[in-house]
Design a protein around this motif. Structure first.
Motif, mmCIF file in Angstrom:
data_model
loop_
_atom_site.group_PDB
_atom_site.id
_atom_site.type_symbol
_atom_site.label_atom_id
_atom_site.label_comp_id
_atom_site.label_asym_id
_atom_site.label_seq_id
_atom_site.Cartn_x
_atom_site.Cartn_y
_atom_site.Cartn_z
ATOM 1 N N LEU A 1 93.080 33.407 16.499
ATOM 2 C CA LEU A 1 91.861 32.729 16.079
ATOM 3 C C LEU A 1 92.238 31.457 15.331
ATOM 4 C CD1 LEU A 1 89.807 35.762 14.709
ATOM 5 C CD2 LEU A 1 89.894 34.873 17.040
ATOM 6 N N ARG A 2 91.414 30.444 15.455
ATOM 7 C CA ARG A 2 91.659 29.161 14.801
ATOM 8 C C ARG A 2 90.492 28.860 13.877
ATOM 9 N NH1 ARG A 2 90.156 23.845 15.794
ATOM 10 N NH2 ARG A 2 91.717 22.308 15.276
ATOM 11 N N PRO A 3 90.756 28.379 12.667
ATOM 12 C CA PRO A 3 89.662 28.007 11.779
ATOM 13 C C PRO A 3 88.784 26.936 12.429
ATOM 14 C CG PRO A 3 91.750 27.962 10.595
ATOM 15 C CD PRO A 3 92.067 28.138 12.051
ATOM 16 N N VAL A 4 87.505 27.028 12.213
ATOM 17 C CA VAL A 4 86.554 26.103 12.824
ATOM 18 C C VAL A 4 86.798 24.671 12.367
ATOM 19 C CG1 VAL A 4 84.105 25.582 13.088
ATOM 20 C CG2 VAL A 4 84.868 27.938 13.041
ATOM 21 N N ARG A 5 87.191 24.482 11.117
ATOM 22 C CA ARG A 5 87.424 23.140 10.581
ATOM 23 C C ARG A 5 88.832 22.647 10.864
ATOM 24 N NH1 ARG A 5 85.904 23.171 4.496
ATOM 25 N NH2 ARG A 5 86.784 21.105 4.743
ATOM 26 N N GLY A 6 89.573 23.367 11.693
ATOM 27 C CA GLY A 6 90.943 22.999 11.990
ATOM 28 C C GLY A 6 91.900 23.729 11.078
ATOM 29 N N ASN B 1 86.682 38.023 6.563
ATOM 30 C CA ASN B 1 85.340 37.480 6.343
ATOM 31 C C ASN B 1 85.317 35.986 6.675
ATOM 32 O OD1 ASN B 1 82.624 37.768 5.724
ATOM 33 N ND2 ASN B 1 82.932 37.048 3.632
ATOM 34 N N GLN B 2 85.873 35.655 7.856
ATOM 35 C CA GLN B 2 86.002 34.264 8.267
ATOM 36 C C GLN B 2 85.668 34.121 9.749
ATOM 37 O OE1 GLN B 2 89.795 32.561 7.326
ATOM 38 N NE2 GLN B 2 89.303 30.604 8.228
ATOM 39 N N LEU C 1 83.086 31.451 19.207
ATOM 40 C CA LEU C 1 83.147 31.713 17.771
ATOM 41 C C LEU C 1 82.975 33.202 17.518
ATOM 42 C CD1 LEU C 1 81.086 28.748 16.311
ATOM 43 C CD2 LEU C 1 83.565 28.974 16.492
ATOM 44 N N VAL C 2 83.904 33.754 16.738
ATOM 45 C CA VAL C 2 83.888 35.175 16.395
ATOM 46 C C VAL C 2 84.098 35.330 14.890
ATOM 47 C CG1 VAL C 2 84.695 35.961 18.666
ATOM 48 C CG2 VAL C 2 86.363 35.397 16.905
ATOM 49 N N MET C 3 83.719 36.483 14.363
ATOM 50 C CA MET C 3 83.899 36.784 12.940
ATOM 51 C C MET C 3 85.013 37.799 12.781
ATOM 52 S SD MET C 3 83.241 36.702 9.723
ATOM 53 C CE MET C 3 81.677 36.034 9.274
ATOM 54 N N ASP C 4 86.028 37.421 12.010
ATOM 55 C CA ASP C 4 87.103 38.345 11.650
ATOM 56 C C ASP C 4 86.647 39.024 10.364
ATOM 57 O OD1 ASP C 4 89.367 39.689 10.818
ATOM 58 O OD2 ASP C 4 90.702 37.953 10.951
ATOM 59 N N THR C 5 86.198 40.270 10.485
ATOM 60 C CA THR C 5 85.636 40.967 9.329
ATOM 61 C C THR C 5 86.690 41.333 8.293
ATOM 62 O OG1 THR C 5 85.770 43.109 10.469
ATOM 63 C CG2 THR C 5 83.694 41.886 10.648
ATOM 64 N N ALA D 1 79.334 27.451 10.839
ATOM 65 C CA ALA D 1 80.598 26.940 11.356
ATOM 66 C C ALA D 1 80.406 25.562 11.995
ATOM 67 C CB ALA D 1 81.174 27.923 12.375
ATOM 68 N N ASP D 2 79.327 25.392 12.739
ATOM 69 C CA ASP D 2 79.064 24.084 13.366
ATOM 70 C C ASP D 2 78.818 23.001 12.319
ATOM 71 O OD1 ASP D 2 79.392 25.062 15.927
ATOM 72 O OD2 ASP D 2 77.246 25.416 16.250
#
Length: 83
Positions: free
Chosen positions: A42-47, A27-28, A20-24, A69-70
């Motif tokens: 990068l893929r959104p955590v919720r799909g 802001n996601q 998990l990383v932060m795209d500043t 995110a979890d």
């Protein structure tokens, strides 16, 4: 390192897939999937649809960001959403 970007003169460390990383720039928080040319996928955590991020604007997710995110992923699964 909160809220900071990687300096332009320092190469970004390539994370392991699934990290998990932060795209500043957005802001996601996203899940690192791999490298596509000069960008990181990068893929959104919720799909959802992957996006490309400039590695200069990506940093490791902070513990609280990983927790959020979890929780979002767990809530999406409990609602039966496809991840």
């Amino acid at each position: 390192m909160c809220g900071q970007n990687v300096p332009a003169n320092e190469p970004a460390q390539l994370p392991e897939p699934g990290t998990l990383v932060m795209d500043t720039s957005r802001n996601q928080v996203g899940e690192f999937r791999g490298v596509t040319g000069p960008y990181w996928a990068l893929r959104p955590v919720r799909g959802g649809v992957e996006w490309e991020a400039d590695p200069a604007h990506v940093r490791p997710a902070e513990p609280i960001e990983r927790l959020h995110a979890d929780v979002a992923r767990t809530n999406a699964r409990s609602r039966g959403e496809r991840l």
